[in-house]
Structure formats: structure tokens, C-alpha cells
Design an enzyme around this catalytic site. Structure first.
Site, mmCIF file in Angstrom:
data_model
loop_
_atom_site.group_PDB
_atom_site.id
_atom_site.type_symbol
_atom_site.label_atom_id
_atom_site.label_comp_id
_atom_site.label_asym_id
_atom_site.label_seq_id
_atom_site.Cartn_x
_atom_site.Cartn_y
_atom_site.Cartn_z
ATOM 1 N N GLY A 17 4.789 -6.235 5.748
ATOM 2 C CA GLY A 17 4.536 -7.193 6.832
ATOM 3 C C GLY A 17 3.053 -7.291 7.139
ATOM 4 O O GLY A 17 2.518 -8.382 7.360
ATOM 5 N N SER A 18 2.366 -6.154 7.119
ATOM 6 C CA SER A 18 0.930 -6.130 7.419
ATOM 7 C C SER A 18 0.138 -6.869 6.350
ATOM 8 O O SER A 18 -0.814 -7.596 6.645
ATOM 9 C CB SER A 18 0.423 -4.681 7.480
ATOM 10 O OG SER A 18 1.124 -3.946 8.448
ATOM 11 N N SER A 19 0.539 -6.688 5.102
ATOM 12 C CA SER A 19 -0.179 -7.332 4.005
ATOM 13 C C SER A 19 0.010 -8.844 4.041
ATOM 14 O O SER A 19 -0.933 -9.610 3.809
ATOM 15 C CB SER A 19 0.311 -6.762 2.669
ATOM 16 O OG SER A 19 -0.448 -7.290 1.622
ATOM 17 N N PRO B 49 9.783 -3.959 -0.134
ATOM 18 C CA PRO B 49 10.875 -3.631 0.787
ATOM 19 C C PRO B 49 10.368 -3.501 2.218
ATOM 20 O O PRO B 49 9.279 -2.983 2.453
ATOM 21 C CB PRO B 49 11.381 -2.273 0.277
ATOM 22 C CG PRO B 49 10.886 -2.163 -1.127
ATOM 23 C CD PRO B 49 9.617 -2.950 -1.196
ATOM 24 N N MET B 50 11.172 -4.006 3.163
ATOM 25 C CA MET B 50 10.791 -3.965 4.582
ATOM 26 C C MET B 50 11.099 -2.573 5.144
ATOM 27 O O MET B 50 12.033 -1.911 4.710
ATOM 28 C CB MET B 50 11.613 -4.980 5.380
ATOM 29 C CG MET B 50 11.499 -6.405 4.898
ATOM 30 S SD MET B 50 9.916 -7.109 5.262
ATOM 31 C CE MET B 50 10.160 -7.523 6.994
ATOM 32 N N ASP C 15 -2.171 -1.427 10.499
ATOM 33 C CA ASP C 15 -2.396 -1.387 9.049
ATOM 34 C C ASP C 15 -2.983 -2.691 8.503
ATOM 35 O O ASP C 15 -3.325 -2.767 7.323
ATOM 36 C CB ASP C 15 -1.066 -1.148 8.313
ATOM 37 C CG ASP C 15 -0.565 0.279 8.483
ATOM 38 O OD1 ASP C 15 -1.329 1.128 8.966
ATOM 39 O OD2 ASP C 15 0.603 0.526 8.123
ATOM 40 N N LYS D 284 0.855 -1.202 0.000
ATOM 41 C CA LYS D 284 0.000 0.000 0.000
ATOM 42 C C LYS D 284 0.881 1.239 0.000
ATOM 43 O O LYS D 284 2.069 1.184 0.381
ATOM 44 C CB LYS D 284 -0.918 0.043 1.222
ATOM 45 C CG LYS D 284 -0.226 0.021 2.606
ATOM 46 C CD LYS D 284 0.075 1.377 3.207
ATOM 47 C CE LYS D 284 0.656 1.293 4.621
ATOM 48 N NZ LYS D 284 1.537 2.389 4.998
HETATM 49 O O1 C5P Z 1 0.030 -1.043 15.212
HETATM 50 P P1 C5P Z 1 1.466 -1.220 14.918
HETATM 51 O O2 C5P Z 1 2.051 -2.451 15.572
HETATM 52 O O3 C5P Z 1 1.791 -1.166 13.471
HETATM 53 O O4 C5P Z 1 2.207 0.026 15.554
HETATM 54 C C1 C5P Z 1 3.586 0.070 15.820
HETATM 55 C C2 C5P Z 1 3.881 1.273 16.708
HETATM 56 O O5 C5P Z 1 3.673 2.498 15.985
HETATM 57 C C3 C5P Z 1 2.995 1.407 17.922
HETATM 58 O O6 C5P Z 1 3.500 0.679 19.014
HETATM 59 C C4 C5P Z 1 3.024 2.896 18.194
HETATM 60 O O7 C5P Z 1 4.216 3.263 18.842
HETATM 61 C C5 C5P Z 1 3.084 3.477 16.805
HETATM 62 N N1 C5P Z 1 1.755 3.856 16.272
HETATM 63 C C6 C5P Z 1 1.117 4.987 16.774
HETATM 64 N N2 C5P Z 1 -0.105 5.346 16.267
HETATM 65 C C7 C5P Z 1 -0.690 4.639 15.272
HETATM 66 C C8 C5P Z 1 -0.054 3.481 14.752
HETATM 67 C C9 C5P Z 1 1.171 3.115 15.279
HETATM 68 O O8 C5P Z 1 1.643 5.656 17.679
HETATM 69 N N3 C5P Z 1 -1.861 5.050 14.777
#
Ligand code: C5P
Length: 311
Positions: A102-104, A94-95, A136, A13
Site C-alpha cells: 500500500g505504501s509503495s 500481498p496485502m 513507510d 520492500k
Molecule cells: O504510519 P502508519 O500509518 O503506517 O502506521 C500505522 C500504525 O502503526 C500507527 O498508527 C501506529 O499505531 C503504528 N506505528 C508505530 N510506530 C511506527 C510506525 C507505525 O507505532 N514507527
């Protein structure tokens, strides 16, 4: 039941637009974003075999704690299913690029594994499981052009963006998402300052490329100034809009047509960047791809995932 297998595509995305609002009591930031699936994709080969003991193995990824394994274990746990599942991953996204790779992959597991295991998981349960895996992940259950609110997991499909050709540039550096949020510091968009959301509203209503924005740019470009140089080069080479995706480090340029994009390609050094030409992928094509990959095994109640309250 004999072994069942499928080859599925997990698409990347970009965030066409991304506004970060306040930090919430749960530690996440409240965001307003327009997600968009694109043609670039990983390939996952999945083999499932019923078994009394659950075993998950993954080939092609060197990260032990990846979301593919977590998604599989969550599915087995939540549905009280057991089985042996083997994943082979061909990584193209790419990571650490803000492209949702990773989310996909995780969402792909949530979409494919229930079908291979002969289980029906209602959409609200899939959405909740996806949200547990990452902010995501739920978007990839939907695909296309989608407005994301909350921490990105509250989703409202939008009219589709045109089939824009895109050039994705993935620099050989990674930006950690929590670090990028921390770097935003005080530059958050306050809900009280309504004018800061006007541009997003204007994009959602009018689809004008000049209205694309990403709140991470100032902070992330402050840490990695070379990213803004690449972004500006995309614009100079004919992209009416070029932005960071998510919290970076990948950038994307929206091109008016394929010919202009092709001319821009050789102007980026492949030693420093992965240069990935692709295009916007709409929801109909995204879903058709899923159905094609799973058609051999799917039954009427399994696809597309439906609300248990639905018809
Ligand atoms: O949800 P995800 O594991 O992808 O989020 C990784 C980190 O990114 C969260 O621990 C948080 O620190 C930050 N984050 C955030 N606000 C969001 C999404 C992610 O602060 N809306």
C-alpha cells in the site's frame, strides 16, 4: 494539455533488519530499520486529464479507503491542481504482509502524478506528503538499501546490499501493524541498552547475513507459531538468513544463489502460502525503472525530484 498516461511499477520492500525502540509521545514507536526494495511489484496504469473539477477513480482494488486515492487527493490539494485521474491497479504484492504494498502504491502516485500533471514538486515537499500518508511511504521515493530512523521516515541511503535472490512467503493471514506494535508490549529495545543496537550497527557496517534481526518476531510468532515453522524451513532449505518482514505476516529467505532457491520452491505448499521468488533491487535499477516509465513526459526539473535548495 491532452490526456497523459503512464504505466509504472510499485515495488515491494523487506526490512532486512528492524529494531523497535520506545513508544514516543506522539504514539508512534521509534525504530531503526534497514529497508530494501525487491523485484516483486504492483503495476499501476495512470491516466491524467486536466479538468476544472478533481475526480479520482480506481479500478482493481476492492478497498475503498486505499492510499492511492489519498495520495492523489493530497497531491491535488497541496499543489492546488485539479484534474481527472484514473488508476488501474494490478496487485501482485500481498496485502497486510509487511511488504509495503500500500505504501509503495502511494509513493508511486506521488512520483508519477506531478510529472503527468506537468508540476514540479520539490523533494522535501514530496517527503512530507509521503510521511503524512504513512511511515513507510517516504522510503519508496528513494529505493535501494536505506537506513530508516524516527518512525521510519528519516532516511539515509546505505551502500547497496548484494543482488541476493530472495524467496518471499506470504501466508494467507494478515497481521495488523498497530496490533503487532501492541503485542510487543515490554519487549522494546531500550536506547539505554546500547548492546541491543550493536547487531544492527554491525549489519550496517559489515553486511553480514547473520546480523539480520526483526524485533517483531517473538511477539508475532507468539500469536502465529506457524510463521516460525516456515521461517525455519527456509533456513533448512539453504537460506543463511530468513526473517519476518516489517510486522509480518510475510517472511523472506535470503538465498546464496538461484539454484538453491529453485530447489526450495516446491517445498512450500501453495494452498497455505503465496510463494514468491524475487531478488534484491538496488537504487540505480529502481530509479532507472522510474525514469523509463516517465521518460515520455518528464522534463529536466521534474526528475529525479530535487531539493529546492539544491544546485
Ligand atoms: O504510519 P502508519 O500509518 O503506517 O502506521 C500505522 C500504525 O502503526 C500507527 O498508527 C501506529 O499505531 C503504528 N506505528 C508505530 N510506530 C511506527 C510506525 C507505525 O507505532 N514507527
Amino acid at each position: 494539455m491532452p490526456q497523459r498516461s503512464a504505466r509504472v511499477r510499485a515495488h515491494a520492500k523487506v526490512n532486512l533488519s528492524l529494531k523497535v525502540l520506545h513508544k514516543r509521545p506522539d504514539g508512534y514507536h521509534e525504530i531503526r530499520t534497514v529497508f530494501q526494495t525487491i523485484g516483486l511489484h504492483d503495476i499501476l496504469d495512470i491516466e491524467f486529464q486536466p479538468s476544472k473539477k478533481t475526480e479520482v477513480s480506481i479500478e482493481g482494488m476492492d478497498i475503498p479507503d486505499n492510499l492511492i486515492g489519498q495520495a492523489a487527493l493530497l497531491f491535488f490539494d497541496e499543489t492546488q491542481t485539479t484534474g481527472k485521474v484514473r488508476f488501474r491497479v494490478e496487485k501482485k504484492i500481498p496485502m497486510g504482509g509487511g511488504l509495503g504494498g500500500g505504501s509503495s502504491d502511494a509513493a508511486a502516485v506521488l512520483l508519477a502524478l506531478p510529472v503527468l500533471a506537468g508540476r514540479t514538486v520539490p523533494l522535501p515537499d514530496l517527503m512530507r506528503m509521503a510521511g503524512e500518508l504513512g511511515s513507510d511511504v517516504p522510503f519508496f521515493l528513494v529505493g535501494g538499501t536505506v537506513l530508516g530512523l524516527g518512525r521510519g521516515e528519516e532516511l539515509y541511503p546505505l551502500p547497496e546490499a548484494p543482488a541476493w535472490p530472495l524467496l518471499v512467503l506470504a501466508p494467507r493471514l494478515q497481521v495488523s501493524t498497530p496490533e503487532a506494535y501492541r503485542a510487543l508490549g515490554r519487549e522494546l529495545t531500550s536506547l539505554a541498552d546500547v548492546s541491543k543496537l550493536n547487531v544492527l550497527q554491525s549489519f550496517v557496517w559489515g553486511g553480514r547475513l547473520s546480523d539480520l534481526e526483526n524485533d517483531f518476531e517473538a511477539a508475532v510468532f507468539g500469536i502465529h507459531p506457524e510463521l516460525d515453522v516456515w521461517r525455519q524451513r527456509l533456513v533448512e532449505l539453504g537460506a543463511p538468513a530468513a526473517r519476518l518482514s516489517g510486522s509480518g505476516a510475510a517472511l523472506f529467505g535470503v538465498f546464496p544463489d538461484r539454484a538453491v532457491l529453485e530447489r526450495a520452491l516446491p517445498r512450500f505448499p501453495s494452498e497455505q502460502l503465496q510463494v514468491l521468488p524475487t531478488q534484491v533491487m538496488n537504487r540505480a535499477r529502481y530509479r532507472a525503472g522510474w525514469l523509463r516509465s516517465l521518460s515520455e513526459h518528464v522534463n529536466g526539473s521534474q526528475w529525479p525530484p530535487q531539493s529546492r535548495y539544491g544546485k
